[in-house]
Design an enzyme around this catalytic site. Structure first.
Site, PDB file in Angstrom:
ATOM      1  N   LYS A  90      -0.424   1.025   2.715  1.00  0.00           N
ATOM      2  CA  LYS A  90      -1.773   0.963   2.126  1.00  0.00           C
ATOM      3  C   LYS A  90      -1.891  -0.262   1.225  1.00  0.00           C
ATOM      4  O   LYS A  90      -0.867  -0.872   0.872  1.00  0.00           O
ATOM      5  CB  LYS A  90      -2.054   2.248   1.342  1.00  0.00           C
ATOM      6  N   TYR A 107      -4.345 -19.877 -26.413  1.00  0.00           N
ATOM      7  CA  TYR A 107      -5.463 -19.190 -27.093  1.00  0.00           C
ATOM      8  C   TYR A 107      -4.976 -18.370 -28.270  1.00  0.00           C
ATOM      9  O   TYR A 107      -3.941 -17.710 -28.189  1.00  0.00           O
ATOM     10  CB  TYR A 107      -6.169 -18.237 -26.124  1.00  0.00           C
TER      11      TYR A 107
HETATM   12  C1  LIG Z   1       1.174   5.928  -1.978  1.00  0.00           C
HETATM   13  C2  LIG Z   1       1.627   7.188  -1.345  1.00  0.00           C
HETATM   14  C3  LIG Z   1       2.923   7.286  -0.810  1.00  0.00           C
HETATM   15  C4  LIG Z   1       3.975   6.229  -1.043  1.00  0.00           C
HETATM   16  O1  LIG Z   1       4.436   6.366  -2.366  1.00  0.00           O
HETATM   17  P1  LIG Z   1       5.610   5.458  -2.970  1.00  0.00           P
HETATM   18  O2  LIG Z   1       5.834   6.024  -4.334  1.00  0.00           O
HETATM   19  O3  LIG Z   1       5.085   4.066  -3.007  1.00  0.00           O
HETATM   20  O4  LIG Z   1       6.790   5.594  -2.092  1.00  0.00           O
HETATM   21  C5  LIG Z   1       3.231   8.420  -0.081  1.00  0.00           C
HETATM   22  N1  LIG Z   1       2.344   9.427   0.081  1.00  0.00           N
HETATM   23  C6  LIG Z   1       1.105   9.382  -0.462  1.00  0.00           C
HETATM   24  C7  LIG Z   1       0.171  10.521  -0.246  1.00  0.00           C
HETATM   25  C8  LIG Z   1       0.711   8.269  -1.202  1.00  0.00           C
HETATM   26  O5  LIG Z   1      -0.514   8.225  -1.739  1.00  0.00           O
END
Ligand SMILES: *Cc1c(COP(=O)(O)O)cnc(C)c1O
Length: 338
Positions: free
Chosen positions: A30, A235
């Site tokens: 994702k 800054y």
């Molecule tokens: C993002 C996500 C994962 C992966 O999680 P990690 O901690 O990055 O391994 C797995 N399952 C779901 C439902 C997620 O939202």
């Protein structure tokens, strides 16, 4: 010279193999594979043997199908968010994770017979059907997968983890099941079920402590100057030279995802093996770096690399490696190794 995000695909594949402890191990790609580039990362993982991929949104699923072609299964965590998305699920062979009774009903009206998954909420109260919903779930056929997600998998002794495991086995006594992301894989075989869903561990982050680092972020120096004792940098004039100093200005800042908070926590940039501390606040496109300890003016400095990974930089900024990685802007040229 342009700023370059170097991504080691061999390390991603090695991390997947090291996490491949369950009967099947999928991959979560994702958010553009956590900011590292969906196409290249997903194809590298498919080469390594991944057969099931997970994304958050249907648009990501469409792009992933384009990158992978037919074959691998693609699950969409957010499920069927509106009935008009059904066409995208169908034409790209994407599997919706149904999260609520309204989603189940939309699925039945628009997609009956198409592969689907059920996502159960076992205590995180974020996404998924609750135990009480199951009695009202219409008969949809057999789900391709039943999944749930742990809220505290990175805190091994947290009592919620065991409670969620019990809730999951009670809600899903059988079927093809998935409970664990990266953190859950480390909790042992009781948490593996049929397929695991690692994300951050593939990309070199905690809680996979043995992960091979995946990213190097090399930033070009625009100019270097001498600063006398008592002069300030940046800054707010918050950094004041306590010794005659050499300051490099690098071409990157918070508009590139290097959040301002990294300036507060003692992060460094690195010239080979020598740390060069940040000097002053992070600007939108620029960062000052104290390179006094180097014996030469550097052409570039690394902010992510073997000496300082995503978790170390996250810690300096009061956040986590996930946020550092996914914040890295689209301004960087990506170079893939492997
Ligand atoms: C993002 C996500 C994962 C992966 O999680 P990690 O901690 O990055 O391994 C797995 N399952 C779901 C439902 C997620 O939202």
């Amino acid at each position: 010279m342009q700023a370059g995000l170097h991504i080691d695909l061999n390390a991603i594949r090695a991390n997947w193999r090291a996490l491949d402890l369950a009967p099947e191990t999928g991959a979560v790609v994702k958010a553009d594979a956590y900011g590292l580039g969906l196409d290249r990362v997903a194809r590298a993982l498919a080469q390594a043997g991944v057969r099931s991929f997970f994304v958050a949104q249907v648009e990501e699923g469409v792009a992933l199908r384009e990158a992978l072609g037919n074959g691998p299964e693609i699950y969409v965590f957010s499920g069927l968010m509106c009935a008009s998305d059904a066409v995208h699920f169908r034409s790209n062979a994407l599997i919706p994770c149904l999260n609520s009774l309204p989603q189940a009903s939309d699925y039945r009206s628009n997609m009956a017979g198409h592969p689907f998954a059920l996502q159960y909420d076992t205590g995180m109260n974020r996404l998924g059907l609750e135990a009480a919903d199951l009695a009202h779930l219409p008969d949809l056929g057999t789900p391709r997968l039943i999944l749930s997600h742990l809220a505290c998998a990175d805190m091994p002794d947290h009592p919620q983890t065991l409670r969620q495991l019990s809730a999951f086995t009670a809600m899903a006594p059988q079927g093809r099941r998935s409970l664990s992301a990266t953190g859950g894989i480390g909790l042992g075989p009781d948490y593996h079920f049929d397929i695991t869903r690692p994300g951050i561990g593939l990309y070199g982050g905690a809680p996979f402590d043995a992960a091979r680092p995946v990213v190097t972020l090399r930033l070009p120096v625009i100019q270097t100057r001498d600063v006398a004792i008592g002069e300030s940098v940046g800054y707010g004039a918050t950094w004041i030279a306590k010794r005659p100093s050499r300051i490099a200005t690098i071409s990157s800042g918070y508009a590139d995802g290097l959040i301002r908070a990294i300036g507060g926590g003692g992060a460094s940039l690195w010239c080979e093996d020598t740390p060069c501390p940040l000097a002053g606040r992070v600007s939108m496109d620029l960062i000052g770096v104290d390179v006094t300890d180097l014996d030469h003016d550097p052409q570039s400095l690394d902010i992510l690399g073997p000496h300082q990974g995503i978790d170390a930089l996250g810690k300096a900024a009061g956040t986590i490696g996930y946020e550092i990685l996914t914040s890295l802007g689209a301004r960087y040229e990506r170079h893939y190794i492997g």
